[in-house]
Design an enzyme around this catalytic site. Structure first.
Site, PDB file in Angstrom:
ATOM      1  N   GLU A  24       0.852  -1.186   0.000  1.00 60.79           N
ATOM      2  CA  GLU A  24       0.000   0.000   0.000  1.00 60.79           C
ATOM      3  C   GLU A  24       0.890   1.239   0.000  1.00 60.79           C
ATOM      4  OE1 GLU A  24      -3.006   0.286   3.012  1.00 60.79           O
ATOM      5  OE2 GLU A  24      -4.094  -1.453   2.259  1.00 60.79           O
ATOM      6  N   HIS A  84      -5.272   0.878  -2.177  1.00 55.30           N
ATOM      7  CA  HIS A  84      -5.721  -0.503  -1.993  1.00 55.30           C
ATOM      8  C   HIS A  84      -5.440  -1.235  -3.304  1.00 55.30           C
ATOM      9  CE1 HIS A  84      -8.986   0.355   1.336  1.00 55.30           C
ATOM     10  NE2 HIS A  84      -7.757   0.568   1.761  1.00 55.30           N
ATOM     11  N   ASP A  95      -9.032   1.385   8.467  1.00 58.06           N
ATOM     12  CA  ASP A  95      -9.038   2.765   7.972  1.00 58.06           C
ATOM     13  C   ASP A  95      -9.977   3.619   8.817  1.00 58.06           C
ATOM     14  OD1 ASP A  95      -7.320   2.064   5.928  1.00 58.06           O
ATOM     15  OD2 ASP A  95      -8.934   1.771   4.468  1.00 58.06           O
TER      16      ASP A  95
HETATM   17 ZN    ZN Z   1      -7.234   1.173   3.509  1.00 60.55          ZN
END
Ligand code: ZN
Length: 131
Positions: A24, A84, A95
């Site tokens: 990420e 993502h 999140d």
């Molecule tokens: Zn996330």
């Protein structure tokens, strides 16, 4: 509290490309807070210390540098972004927890789409339009 529009312009394409990486991507979007919009001028990527495709932890020193740099240009850190690997780019429960710690607009990109979210006054999830 009105919902601003996040004006990303061409940076949304950059974020989609970042979503193709091996972990990420995470960082901050810098720009100006205007009455009804958030105009983004720059993107500061910071290292994901977890090197993971399912979670992130931004490098703290680089996070400070991004904020100092924004200040030097008299801009604001207006959004936190991360990627993502798959679409749609919806906030995970992790999140959602992070949004309470970092109450900025959260921009989430996947390879095909960029969306943004923030917490409303009641602490619920609210989508923000991205242009
Ligand atoms: Zn996330």
């Amino acid at each position: 509290m009105s919902v601003p529009v996040v004006k990303l312009g061409v940076l949304s394409e950059v974020l989609k490309l970042m979503a193709l990486g091996a972990s990420e991507a995470v960082g901050f979007l810098v720009g100006l807070l205007e009455p009804s919009s958030v105009r983004v001028f720059a993107l500061y990527r910071v290292d994901n210390r977890l090197g993971s495709l399912v979670e992130f932890e931004g490098d703290p020193w680089q996070t400070v540098q991004a904020h100092v740099s924004a200040e030097n240009y008299r801009f604001n850190v207006v959004c936190l972004f991360h990627t993502h690997p798959s679409c749609p780019p919806l906030p995970s429960s992790l999140d959602f927890r992070g949004m309470k710690l970092w109450p900025l607009i959260w921009v989430i990109a996947c390879p095909g789409e960029v969306r943004a979210w923030r917490l409303d006054e009641g602490g619920g999830l609210q989508e923000v339009v991205v242009e």
